[in-house]
Design a protein around this motif. Structure first.
Motif, PDB file in Angstrom:
ATOM      1  N   VAL A  15      -6.066   1.835   3.134  1.00 56.10           N
ATOM      2  CA  VAL A  15      -6.914   1.500   1.990  1.00 56.10           C
ATOM      3  C   VAL A  15      -7.747   2.718   1.608  1.00 56.10           C
ATOM      4  CG1 VAL A  15      -8.846   0.074   1.228  1.00 56.10           C
ATOM      5  CG2 VAL A  15      -7.006  -0.941   2.584  1.00 56.10           C
ATOM      6  N   THR A  16      -7.675   3.113   0.354  1.00 56.59           N
ATOM      7  CA  THR A  16      -8.496   4.211  -0.151  1.00 56.59           C
ATOM      8  C   THR A  16      -9.555   3.706  -1.138  1.00 56.59           C
ATOM      9  OG1 THR A  16      -6.902   4.667  -1.922  1.00 56.59           O
ATOM     10  CG2 THR A  16      -6.644   5.889   0.144  1.00 56.59           C
TER      11      THR A  16
ATOM     12  N   ASP B 233     -11.874   0.202  -1.488  1.00 58.00           N
ATOM     13  CA  ASP B 233     -12.200  -1.118  -0.932  1.00 58.00           C
ATOM     14  C   ASP B 233     -13.038  -1.964  -1.894  1.00 58.00           C
ATOM     15  OD1 ASP B 233     -14.632   0.160  -0.837  1.00 58.00           O
ATOM     16  OD2 ASP B 233     -15.007  -0.218   1.297  1.00 58.00           O
TER      17      ASP B 233
ATOM     18  N   GLU C 262       0.392   5.745  -1.420  1.00 59.34           N
ATOM     19  CA  GLU C 262      -0.020   6.612  -2.525  1.00 59.34           C
ATOM     20  C   GLU C 262       1.132   6.827  -3.496  1.00 59.34           C
ATOM     21  OE1 GLU C 262      -1.673  10.205  -1.062  1.00 59.34           O
ATOM     22  OE2 GLU C 262      -3.180   9.217   0.184  1.00 59.34           O
TER      23      GLU C 262
ATOM     24  N   THR D 233      -6.078  -4.131  -9.903  1.00 60.42           N
ATOM     25  CA  THR D 233      -5.297  -3.885  -8.692  1.00 60.42           C
ATOM     26  C   THR D 233      -6.250  -3.552  -7.552  1.00 60.42           C
ATOM     27  OG1 THR D 233      -3.368  -3.089  -9.915  1.00 60.42           O
ATOM     28  CG2 THR D 233      -3.569  -2.383  -7.619  1.00 60.42           C
TER      29      THR D 233
ATOM     30  N   GLU E 253      -6.681  -2.932  -3.077  1.00 62.07           N
ATOM     31  CA  GLU E 253      -6.068  -2.625  -1.791  1.00 62.07           C
ATOM     32  C   GLU E 253      -6.743  -3.447  -0.708  1.00 62.07           C
ATOM     33  OE1 GLU E 253      -5.045   2.049  -2.859  1.00 62.07           O
ATOM     34  OE2 GLU E 253      -6.696   1.575  -1.496  1.00 62.07           O
TER      35      GLU E 253
ATOM     36  N   VAL F 296      -0.063   4.352   4.811  1.00 62.85           N
ATOM     37  CA  VAL F 296      -0.442   3.133   4.089  1.00 62.85           C
ATOM     38  C   VAL F 296      -1.812   2.657   4.577  1.00 62.85           C
ATOM     39  CG1 VAL F 296       1.816   2.318   3.323  1.00 62.85           C
ATOM     40  CG2 VAL F 296       1.127   1.884   5.662  1.00 62.85           C
TER      41      VAL F 296
ATOM     42  N   LEU G  24       0.829  -1.195   0.000  1.00 60.52           N
ATOM     43  CA  LEU G  24       0.000   0.000   0.000  1.00 60.52           C
ATOM     44  C   LEU G  24       0.874   1.258   0.000  1.00 60.52           C
ATOM     45  CD1 LEU G  24      -2.874  -0.725   2.580  1.00 60.52           C
ATOM     46  CD2 LEU G  24      -3.152  -0.212   0.153  1.00 60.52           C
TER      47      LEU G  24
ATOM     48  N   ARG H 100      -2.500  -5.027  -2.764  1.00 59.25           N
ATOM     49  CA  ARG H 100      -1.576  -4.169  -2.031  1.00 59.25           C
ATOM     50  C   ARG H 100      -1.947  -4.173  -0.552  1.00 59.25           C
ATOM     51  NH1 ARG H 100      -1.577   1.189  -6.005  1.00 59.25           N
ATOM     52  NH2 ARG H 100      -0.365   0.275  -7.735  1.00 59.25           N
TER      53      ARG H 100
END
Length: 302
Positions: A265-266, A268, A107, A197, A199, A263, A105, A137
Motif C-alpha cells: 500500500v502506497t 492509505d 505499481e 480507487t 489500496e 505489492v 495491488l 486493490r
C-alpha cells in the motif's frame, strides 16, 4: 440497499454475501449454475454468465464485480476483457448506480505482470460505464479457500527445503479475508468512496520468504530452509508448484508471474473513510488454518 454479488460462489464472494446480509442489505447472488449454489437464508439467486454477450442483470442499487479468469485455460486477459464489457453493458441497461471491484495491488509500470495488467484493464472497462466505480486493490488474501494461501500452506507442509526463484525476496502486504470483507461492505455505506480507487493491506509488509517462514513456524512448528536462485523462470516455477502442491499449473502460472511485483500500500486514504481494525499476520494465518481444519472435519465421514 438491494445489492448484486457476482462471483458469489467464489472465495471472496462466499464471505461477502453473508456479511452484506448482516449489514442489512437485500442480496442477490449471481452464479452460473444455481443448482450448485446453496445461498444463505434470505438471499435471492440469479443465474447469469458474464461471458454471455446477451447477459441481463436484475434491478439492484449496486453490484460487486468479483470475477476474473486467472484459472481459465487460454488467454485469461481476453476472457477478462469480454466479461467486463458484457457486465458493463448489462449494468448500464439495468440502471445500476454503483459498482465495487476488487483488483490487485502493484505499481503501474512496464514490469507489471500480465495478471495485474489484466486487473487494471478490467478497472478501466468497468469505469467506462454509467455506474460510479469504486476499486479496492489488495495483495495476497489470507484465508481458507484463497488460492494464494493454499500454495503457501502446502509448500510449508510438504517442503522442509525449498529452492525458489529470486521473487521470494519481493515485498508483499497480505491482508486477512475478514478485513477485505469489512472494506468491501464499508465502501458501500460511504458515499465519498464512489468513483475512487483505494489500496488495502494488512498491518505488516513482509517478503514472500518471510511469509513462508512465519507460516511454517505456525503451521508445522519448523522453519524451512529457503534457497533463492536466479534461474527459475515463471514457467518453470509454475510447473514446480504444480508438482508439489494441488494448485493447477494454469492457476500457478499467473500467480507466480505476479510475484515479481512489489505489492504494498502506497496510499492509505481508505482509512479516512472506512475504519477497519486490521488483523495481524500471525493471527490471520492461525484463523485461516483453523477454518481449513474445521472444514475438513465437517467433510470427514462419520
Amino acid at each position: 440497499m438491494r445489492v448484486l454479488v457476482t462471483g458469489a460462489s467464489g472465495f471472496v464472494g462466499g464471505h461477502l454475501v453473508p456479511a452484506l446480509v448482516d449489514a442489512g442489505h437485500t442480496v442477490v447472488a449471481m452464479v452460473r449454475d444455481s443448482d450448485r449454489y446453496d445461498p444463505p437464508p434470505g438471499v435471492d439467486v440469479y443465474e447469469g454468465d458474464v461471458l454471455d454477450p446477451g447477459l441481463t442483470l436484475p434491478t439492484v442499487d449496486a453490484a460487486y464485480y468479483l470475477i476474473h479468469s486467472m484459472a481459465a485455460d487460454g488467454d485469461f486477459s481476453e476472457l477478462d476483457r469480454r466479461a467486463a464489457r458484457n457486465f458493463v453493458a448489462a449494468a448500464d441497461a439495468a440502471g445500476i448506480d454503483r459498482i465495487v471491484y476488487l483488483g490487485g495491488l502493484g505499481e503501474d509500470d512496464a514490469d507489471l505482470s500480465e495478471h495485474l495488467r489484466s486487473r487494471r484493464e478490467v478497472e478501466r472497462l468497468l469505469g467506462e460505464g454509467a455506474a460510479s466505480l469504486t476499486v479496492l486493490r489488495a495483495a495476497i488474501i489470507i484465508g481458507d479457500g484463497s488460492a494464494s494461501f493454499a500454495v503457501i500452506r502446502q509448500l510449508v507442509e510438504r517442503l522442509p527445503v525449498m529452492v525458489t526463484p529470486s521473487w521470494v525476496r519481493t515485498d508483499c502486504q497480505p491482508i486477512y479475508i475478514d478485513d477485505v470483507i469489512a472494506y468491501l461492505v464499508g465502501v458501500l455505506a460511504e458515499p465519498a468512496t464512489a468513483g475512487r480507487t483505494f489500496e488495502i493491506g494488512g498491518p505488516e509488509v513482509l517478503t514472500y520468504q518471510e511469509i513462508l517462514v512465519r507460516t511454517a513456524s505456525i503451521h508445522v512448528g519448523r522453519r524451512p530452509l529457503i534457497v533463492p536462485v536466479p534461474v527459475l523462470s515463471p514457467g518453470l516455477s509454475a510447473r514446480w508448484l504444480g508438482l508439489v502442491t494441488d494448485v493447477p499449473v494454469s492457476v500457478a502460472k499467473p500467480l507466480v508471474d505476479g510475484l515479481k511485483n512489489r505489492v504494498v500500500v502506497t496510499d492509505d486514504s481508505i482509512t479516512d473513510l472506512v475504519d477497519v481494525e486490521l488483523t495481524p499476520f500471525a493471527e490471520a494465518v492461525r484463523l485461516a488454518l483453523d477454518a481449513g481444519a474445521d472444514r475438513h472435519r465437517e467433510r470427514a465421514p462419520a
